[in-house]
Scaffold this motif. Structure first.
Motif, PDB file in Angstrom:
ATOM      1  N   PRO A 232      -5.619   0.128  -6.402  1.00 16.02           N
ATOM      2  CA  PRO A 232      -5.274   1.198  -5.455  1.00 16.02           C
ATOM      3  C   PRO A 232      -6.521   1.742  -4.750  1.00 16.02           C
ATOM      4  CG  PRO A 232      -4.008   1.452  -7.461  1.00 16.02           C
ATOM      5  CD  PRO A 232      -4.997   0.347  -7.723  1.00 16.02           C
ATOM      6  N   TRP A 247      -1.598   0.648   2.929  1.00 18.72           N
ATOM      7  CA  TRP A 247      -0.693   0.160   1.900  1.00 18.72           C
ATOM      8  C   TRP A 247       0.733   0.004   2.425  1.00 18.72           C
ATOM      9  CZ3 TRP A 247      -1.649  -2.798  -1.708  1.00 18.72           C
ATOM     10  CH2 TRP A 247      -2.801  -2.704  -2.472  1.00 18.72           C
ATOM     11  N   THR A 251       2.318  -3.696   2.042  1.00 16.82           N
ATOM     12  CA  THR A 251       3.520  -3.846   1.220  1.00 16.82           C
ATOM     13  C   THR A 251       4.643  -4.522   1.993  1.00 16.82           C
ATOM     14  OG1 THR A 251       2.943  -1.910  -0.115  1.00 16.82           O
ATOM     15  CG2 THR A 251       5.252  -2.587  -0.114  1.00 16.82           C
ATOM     16  N   LEU A 284       2.461   2.716  -3.797  1.00 14.12           N
ATOM     17  CA  LEU A 284       2.671   1.279  -4.019  1.00 14.12           C
ATOM     18  C   LEU A 284       3.975   1.035  -4.781  1.00 14.12           C
ATOM     19  CD1 LEU A 284      -0.449   1.583  -3.523  1.00 14.12           C
ATOM     20  CD2 LEU A 284      -0.763  -0.347  -5.044  1.00 14.12           C
TER      21      LEU A 284
END
Length: 467
Positions: A232, A247, A251, A284
């Protein structure tokens, strides 16, 4: 050990270290000649040498001593009780010691996203190596023998075992080790300050990173890409905090091409970023989580892999096909380490450690930001209680110093003189103090750093490297 050094301190632990001990991450010749820096006791964020000198360890050892370096009576008692009850048992062939069962249950309950099972190792490196094997095993189980390539990032750090070091995106871990192994691909580091282009917004940079990832997947063939490993926050790469919207965009790409996300929470887990998990801080949705370090407050070696139900079912069914999952470690789920980890998690809850990190993080940020206007400081990066200060030659262009000058390591030497241990990643100085630190202790730490920064600036001026 050379004769003059041995003669100067024939009975010291430092001399004996140089004579007999081969260190990791150390210049072996220098240690043989000079001896080691030997620590004999700890108290809070401080460690003490055999001569009695005090040092503030600003990196919690190796990003792990969340409760500080002094003895923790509850952890001592947990280890003692388990040693007196059952000092060892293994986890092979359906056998297990009681605290391992409790710890697995606790970790699955604490998971930031739905997870099914916990698997135990002894270090973050072992956890990431094991995760790679699980992913390969899974894709064979699913009839996808080509889907084996794994993507990691520039400046990533995932450990030092063969597969984990291959995932690590730092050349020093590959040099003369015949690494990386085949099937490891590299994509962008999400560090906007260092890799953003002129005129490019932070969001546009994040889009470029995501576009480059998608191009890599398409060029290699989505049917060959198994997983994406990522911290992260990239810790040992210099505390790289991902660009805004990074992110979210990454993703979406991973989901589009059915690529597993492995969140390496070895540094970020258990409150460090202001949440229980870095996964929560950055939104996440990992399929696998690896964790270690603060799981036991650095007190005993232990690591864990959390896997979701989809991953577990593939592993489960394939283990049934072969008569067993033929991977395991003698000390995996060691009962003493598990008991200490379980008690560590209880201490975190009793201390409300996440609330404490959130309450003290603004002071940590203010102390760091106070260096922003210094002529050597290019960028200050921080989240929760982890951060870095990057030194540059030119603040306007972000130009770095010539690596041969070793500006970051030189500052570390000056810091040592002021009783501060801090970690250099080239010219980024990393901070990761114990999570139980007080505001006064953080002020003390950065006061020592400020004196070392002044010494470094004065040295660069004397040598004519800065005006």
């Amino acid at each position: 050990m050379n004769a003059s050094t041995m003669a100067a301190r024939p009975n010291s632990l430092a001399a004996r270290d140089g004579a007999y001990h081969f260190h990791g991450y150390t210049n072996a010749l220098k240690n043989e000649q000079e001896g080691g820096f030997v620590v004999v006791r700890g108290d809070g964020p401080f460690v003490y040498t055999e001569e009695g000198k005090e040092y503030f360890d600003g990196l919690s050892g190796l990003w792990c001593c969340s409760l500080g370096f002094g003895p923790q009576p509850r952890l001592v008692e947990a280890a003692k009780k388990q040693m007196e009850t059952l000092p060892f048992y293994h986890t092979f062939t359906q056998k297990v010691a009681a605290p391992v069962v409790e710890l697995a249950e606790k970790l699955v309950q604490l998971a930031p996203v739905p997870m099914s099972k916990a698997y135990f190792c002894n270090s973050g490196s072992e956890a990431n190596d094991t995760a790679v094997k699980m992913i390969w095993y899974l894709n064979n189980a699913l009839g996808r023998p080509q889907k084996k390539k794994i993507i990691a990032r520039v400046k990533a750090y995932h450990g030092v075992t063969v597969a984990a070091a291959s995932l690590t995106g730092l050349p020093a871990l590959h040099n003369d080790f015949d690494l990386p192994i085949a099937g490891i691909l590299r994509t962008d580091c999400p560090h906007y300050y260092r890799f953003g282009e002129a005129g490019e917004s932070e969001e546009a940079f994040a889009t470029r990173c995501a576009d480059n990832l998608e191009r890599l997947i398409l060029a290699e063939g989505p049917e060959t890409i198994a997983a994406f490993f990522a911290e992260p926050v990239q810790g040992a790469g210099g505390v790289v905090i991902p660009a805004k919207t990074y992110w979210e965009k990454i993703t979406a790409i991973l989901k589009k091409y059915d690529v597993l996300l492995v969140a390496d929470e070895v540094i970020c887990g258990f409150g460090r970023t202001g949440n229980w998990w870095g996964t929560q801080t950055f939104g996440l949705q990992p399929d696998i989580i690896t964790t270690a370090k603060q799981l036991s407050a650095g007190q005993l070696p232990i690591a864990a892999i959390l896997i979701n139900q989809r991953v577990f079912e593939a592993l489960r069914d394939n283990s049934n096909k072969h008569g067993g999952f033929a991977h395991g470690l003698t000390y995996s789920g060691h009962p003493v380490a598990s008991a200490v980890a379980l008690e560590t998690l209880k201490i975190y809850e009793d201390l409300r450690i996440v609330d404490h990190v959130r309450s003290i993080a603004p002071h940590f940020a203010r102390e760091m930001d106070a260096f922003s206007d210094h002529p050597l400081v290019g960028e200050v990066r921080k989240v929760g209680l982890v951060g870095a200060i990057e030194l540059v030659k030119d603040k306007k262009t972000h130009a770095s110093f010539d690596p041969k000058l070793a500006v970051g390591p030189t500052l570390v030497k000056f810091a040592h003189e002021h009783g501060l241990i801090v970690r250099p990643v080239i010219d980024s100085l990393c901070f990761c103090p114990p999570m139980v630190s007080t505001e006064a202790q953080l002020t003390d730490m950065f006061g020592r750093f400020g004196r070392a920064l002044k010494d470094t600036h004065d040295w660069l001026k004397r040598e004519g490297h800065v005006a």
